[in-house]
Design a protein around this motif. Structure first.
Motif, mmCIF file in Angstrom:
data_model
loop_
_atom_site.group_PDB
_atom_site.id
_atom_site.type_symbol
_atom_site.label_atom_id
_atom_site.label_comp_id
_atom_site.label_asym_id
_atom_site.label_seq_id
_atom_site.Cartn_x
_atom_site.Cartn_y
_atom_site.Cartn_z
ATOM 1 N N VAL A 1 0.825 -1.202 0.000
ATOM 2 C CA VAL A 1 0.000 0.000 0.000
ATOM 3 C C VAL A 1 0.862 1.256 0.000
ATOM 4 O O VAL A 1 2.056 1.216 0.330
ATOM 5 C CB VAL A 1 -0.942 0.048 1.232
ATOM 6 N N ALA A 2 0.225 2.368 -0.352
ATOM 7 C CA ALA A 2 0.827 3.694 -0.222
ATOM 8 C C ALA A 2 -0.237 4.605 0.373
ATOM 9 O O ALA A 2 -1.402 4.547 -0.020
ATOM 10 C CB ALA A 2 1.297 4.227 -1.566
ATOM 11 N N ARG A 3 0.167 5.441 1.330
ATOM 12 C CA ARG A 3 -0.789 6.343 1.965
ATOM 13 C C ARG A 3 -0.122 7.686 2.207
ATOM 14 O O ARG A 3 1.024 7.753 2.637
ATOM 15 C CB ARG A 3 -1.277 5.755 3.296
ATOM 16 N N ARG A 4 -0.859 8.749 1.929
ATOM 17 C CA ARG A 4 -0.354 10.106 2.104
ATOM 18 C C ARG A 4 -1.264 10.863 3.056
ATOM 19 O O ARG A 4 -2.487 10.678 3.036
ATOM 20 C CB ARG A 4 -0.293 10.808 0.754
ATOM 21 N N VAL A 5 -0.675 11.698 3.918
ATOM 22 C CA VAL A 5 -1.459 12.542 4.811
ATOM 23 C C VAL A 5 -1.012 13.987 4.651
ATOM 24 O O VAL A 5 0.113 14.276 4.247
ATOM 25 C CB VAL A 5 -1.311 12.110 6.290
ATOM 26 N N ALA A 6 -1.915 14.903 4.985
ATOM 27 C CA ALA A 6 -1.619 16.325 4.907
ATOM 28 C C ALA A 6 -0.771 16.763 6.086
ATOM 29 O O ALA A 6 -0.730 16.098 7.134
ATOM 30 C CB ALA A 6 -2.924 17.124 4.877
ATOM 31 N N ALA A 7 -0.077 17.879 5.908
ATOM 32 C CA ALA A 7 0.715 18.439 7.004
ATOM 33 C C ALA A 7 -0.202 19.045 8.053
ATOM 34 O O ALA A 7 -1.325 19.465 7.762
ATOM 35 C CB ALA A 7 1.669 19.501 6.470
ATOM 36 N N ARG A 8 0.274 19.090 9.271
ATOM 37 C CA ARG A 8 -0.431 19.760 10.351
ATOM 38 C C ARG A 8 -0.206 21.262 10.256
ATOM 39 O O ARG A 8 0.938 21.706 10.170
ATOM 40 C CB ARG A 8 0.098 19.256 11.699
ATOM 41 N N PRO A 9 -1.258 22.074 10.280
ATOM 42 C CA PRO A 9 -1.041 23.527 10.263
ATOM 43 C C PRO A 9 -0.353 23.989 11.542
ATOM 44 O O PRO A 9 -0.688 23.534 12.635
ATOM 45 C CB PRO A 9 -2.461 24.097 10.155
ATOM 46 N N VAL A 10 0.650 24.870 11.387
ATOM 47 C CA VAL A 10 1.394 25.345 12.545
ATOM 48 C C VAL A 10 2.066 26.666 12.197
ATOM 49 O O VAL A 10 2.424 26.911 11.042
ATOM 50 C CB VAL A 10 2.463 24.299 12.970
ATOM 51 N N THR A 11 2.183 27.531 13.183
ATOM 52 C CA THR A 11 2.975 28.744 13.023
ATOM 53 C C THR A 11 4.425 28.382 13.286
ATOM 54 O O THR A 11 4.804 28.056 14.412
ATOM 55 C CB THR A 11 2.514 29.839 13.995
ATOM 56 N N VAL A 12 5.256 28.425 12.247
ATOM 57 C CA VAL A 12 6.621 27.931 12.338
ATOM 58 C C VAL A 12 7.525 28.977 12.978
ATOM 59 O O VAL A 12 7.639 30.102 12.487
ATOM 60 C CB VAL A 12 7.159 27.538 10.951
ATOM 61 N N VAL A 13 8.186 28.586 14.086
ATOM 62 C CA VAL A 13 9.256 29.389 14.666
ATOM 63 C C VAL A 13 10.565 29.046 13.968
ATOM 64 O O VAL A 13 11.287 29.915 13.497
ATOM 65 C CB VAL A 13 9.357 29.167 16.185
ATOM 66 N N ASP A 14 10.892 27.754 13.914
ATOM 67 C CA ASP A 14 11.963 27.259 13.056
ATOM 68 C C ASP A 14 11.757 25.764 12.856
ATOM 69 O O ASP A 14 10.910 25.148 13.521
ATOM 70 C CB ASP A 14 13.364 27.587 13.603
ATOM 71 N N THR A 15 12.506 25.184 11.934
ATOM 72 C CA THR A 15 12.358 23.757 11.622
ATOM 73 C C THR A 15 13.461 22.905 12.225
ATOM 74 O O THR A 15 13.584 21.726 11.886
ATOM 75 C CB THR A 15 12.337 23.544 10.098
ATOM 76 N N VAL A 16 14.257 23.479 13.127
ATOM 77 C CA VAL A 16 15.353 22.730 13.748
ATOM 78 C C VAL A 16 14.782 21.539 14.521
ATOM 79 O O VAL A 16 13.940 21.699 15.406
ATOM 80 C CB VAL A 16 16.173 23.627 14.685
ATOM 81 N N GLY A 17 15.222 20.357 14.184
ATOM 82 C CA GLY A 17 14.789 19.154 14.892
ATOM 83 C C GLY A 17 13.425 18.637 14.498
ATOM 84 O O GLY A 17 12.972 17.623 15.048
ATOM 85 N N ALA A 18 12.758 19.261 13.528
ATOM 86 C CA ALA A 18 11.405 18.825 13.165
ATOM 87 C C ALA A 18 11.408 17.424 12.553
ATOM 88 O O ALA A 18 10.559 16.583 12.880
ATOM 89 C CB ALA A 18 10.780 19.823 12.201
ATOM 90 N N GLY A 19 12.364 17.166 11.658
ATOM 91 C CA GLY A 19 12.433 15.840 11.062
ATOM 92 C C GLY A 19 12.755 14.757 12.078
ATOM 93 O O GLY A 19 12.235 13.638 12.002
ATOM 94 N N ASP A 20 13.598 15.091 13.047
ATOM 95 C CA ASP A 20 13.938 14.134 14.100
ATOM 96 C C ASP A 20 12.723 13.861 14.988
ATOM 97 O O ASP A 20 12.491 12.721 15.415
ATOM 98 C CB ASP A 20 15.094 14.679 14.941
ATOM 99 N N ALA A 21 11.963 14.916 15.284
ATOM 100 C CA ALA A 21 10.739 14.738 16.063
ATOM 101 C C ALA A 21 9.749 13.858 15.311
ATOM 102 O O ALA A 21 9.074 13.007 15.905
ATOM 103 C CB ALA A 21 10.119 16.101 16.376
ATOM 104 N N PHE A 22 9.665 14.043 13.992
ATOM 105 C CA PHE A 22 8.792 13.199 13.171
ATOM 106 C C PHE A 22 9.222 11.740 13.281
ATOM 107 O O PHE A 22 8.387 10.839 13.448
ATOM 108 C CB PHE A 22 8.829 13.667 11.721
ATOM 109 N N THR A 23 10.529 11.479 13.190
ATOM 110 C CA THR A 23 11.034 10.112 13.299
ATOM 111 C C THR A 23 10.665 9.492 14.634
ATOM 112 O O THR A 23 10.201 8.341 14.706
ATOM 113 C CB THR A 23 12.561 10.099 13.125
#
Length: 311
Positions: A225-247
Motif C-alpha cells: 500500500v501507499a498512503r499520504r497525509v496532509a501536514a499539520r497547520p502550525v505557526t513555524v518558529v523554526d524547523t530545527v529538529g522537526a524531522g527528528d521529532a517526526f522520526t
C-alpha cells in the motif's frame, strides 16, 4: 527499549538581536530526546567532549530521561558544533564542525542488547572512521532488533552524492523502517519523484519507507500500500529538529500499535493503509509542535495528548 546511535552536538542558532544561542542537538540525539519525552525507554550511544558544550548536552539528555550508553565516547577534545541560520521562512541551514572517530576496540559488544529497535542515521552513518562501526553494529543487531534509519543528508559534509547514495542504500538494504525527507531525495536522486525512489528502496529490502514532504505532508509506502497525509497547520518558529521529532513520533506510534520489534517485521510490512495514515498523523503532530518552538525542543506525551485531534 529503543537504542539510538549517532552524533550529539550543540546547535549555535543565530539570533538577530543576541548573536548565537546554544541549544543541544544532533539528529540522533534529537530523536532520542523526543522518544524519551514521548514515554519511550531510550538509550543513546554517542560521542561527546568533556567541555562546556558536552556538559550542556549531557544535562539535556538526562533531563529528558535519555540513558547514555556506557560505550559512548566521552574524552573527545571538543563537542561537535553546528552553526545554524534560520531564514525568514523558518527553514534551518547548517554549517558543521564535527568529529566522529572510531569507537574503542570491543566497546560496542553490548550496545543495543535487549532493545527491540535500533535507530541510526545522519552524520554518524557517513563520516568515517566511526561510520564503519555504526554500519557493522546495525548488521550485527538486525537479527534481534527492528532497524530504523534516517539518512538526514548534510551535503556540506558528505560532498559527493554518488558516494553518499552508496552508503545510504547500504543501510536501506538492512533497515525495516526508512524515514527520509524530500530534500534528501532531491539531493540523492535528482529528478526522480519520491514515490519512485521509495519503491526502489523497498526492492532493496526496506519494509516501510516514509517520505516527509514539508508543507505537503508525508507519504508512507510498503510493497502492498501507499498512503499520504496532509501536514499539520502550525505557526513555524523554526524547523530545527522537526524531522527528528517526526522520526520519534513514527517509532512511538508504531510501538503503540504493536508494530515495533524484530518479531513484528511481517506485521509492519503488511500494515493496512488506515494504520499507516494514523501513524503518519501521530508523527506529524509531534513535528508540528516542535516547529512551533525555538530549537530542537520536542513535546512530551502530555503535550501531544493536549493537541486537538485532526478535523
Amino acid at each position: 527499549m529503543i537504542t539510538v546511535v549517532g552524533e550529539s552536538l550543540v546547535d549555535l542558532i543565530e539570533e538577530p538581536a543576541d548573536g548565537a544561542a546554544a541549544y543541544p542537538g544532533g539528529s540522533p540525539a534529537n530523536v532520542a530526546v523526543a522518544l524519551a519525552r514521548l514515554g519511550q525507554p531510550t538509550t543513546l550511544l554517542t560521542q561527546l567532549g568533556d567541555d562546556a558544550y558536552g556538559r550542556l548536552v549531557r544535562a539535556h539528555l538526562a533531563a529528558s530521561g535519555v540513558r547514555l550508553d556506557p560505550a559512548s565516547v566521552s574524552d573527545l577534545p571538543r563537542t561537535s558544533v553546528a552553526r545554524t541560520r534560520v531564514g525568514a521562512d523558518g527553514q534551518a541551514r547548517y554549517d558543521f564542525a564535527i568529529d566522529w572517530p572510531a569507537f574503542p576496540a570491543g566497546a560496542l559488544t553490548r550496545v543495543g542488547a535487549g532493545s527491540d529497535c535500533l535507530h541510526t542515521g545522519s552524520l554518524a552513518t557517513v563520516l568515517d572512521p566511526g561510520a564503519g562501526d555504526v554500519v557493522a553494529l546495525v548488521r550485527d543487531r538486525r537479527a534481534a532488533a527492528m532497524i530504523s534509519f534516517d539518512p538526514n543528508c548534510r551535503p556540506s559534509l558528505t560532498g559527493d552524492p554518488v558516494r553518499a547514495r552508496h552508503r545510504v542504500e547500504e543501510l536501506v538494504a538492512v533497515a525495516d523502517l526508512v524515514k527520509v525527507s524530500r530534500e534528501d531525495l532531491d539531493w540523492l536522486h535528482p529528478e526522480q519523484p519520491p514515490d519512485r525512489v521509495a519503491q526502489g528502496w523497498l526492492e532493496l529490502g526496506a519494509g516501510l519507507v516514509v517520505v516527509t514532504l514539508g508543507a505537503e505532508g508525508a507519504l508512507a509506502v510498503t510493497r502492498q500500500v501507499a498512503r499520504r497525509v496532509a501536514a499539520r497547520p502550525v505557526t513555524v518558529v523554526d524547523t530545527v529538529g522537526a524531522g527528528d521529532a517526526f522520526t520519534a513520533g513514527l517509532l512511538a506510534a508504531l510501538r503503540d500499535r504493536g508494530l515495533l520489534g524484530a518479531d513484528r517485521r511481517g506485521a509492519l510490512r503488511a500494515a493496512a493503509a488506515e494504520t499507516l495514515a494514523a501513524v503518519l498523523d501521530d508523527a506529524a503532530r509531534v513535528a508540528a509542535l516542535t516547529c512551533a518552538r525555538r530549537g530542537a525542543d520536542p513535546p512530551t506525551r502530555a503535550e501531544l495528548a493536549a493537541l486537538p485531534a485532526p478535523a
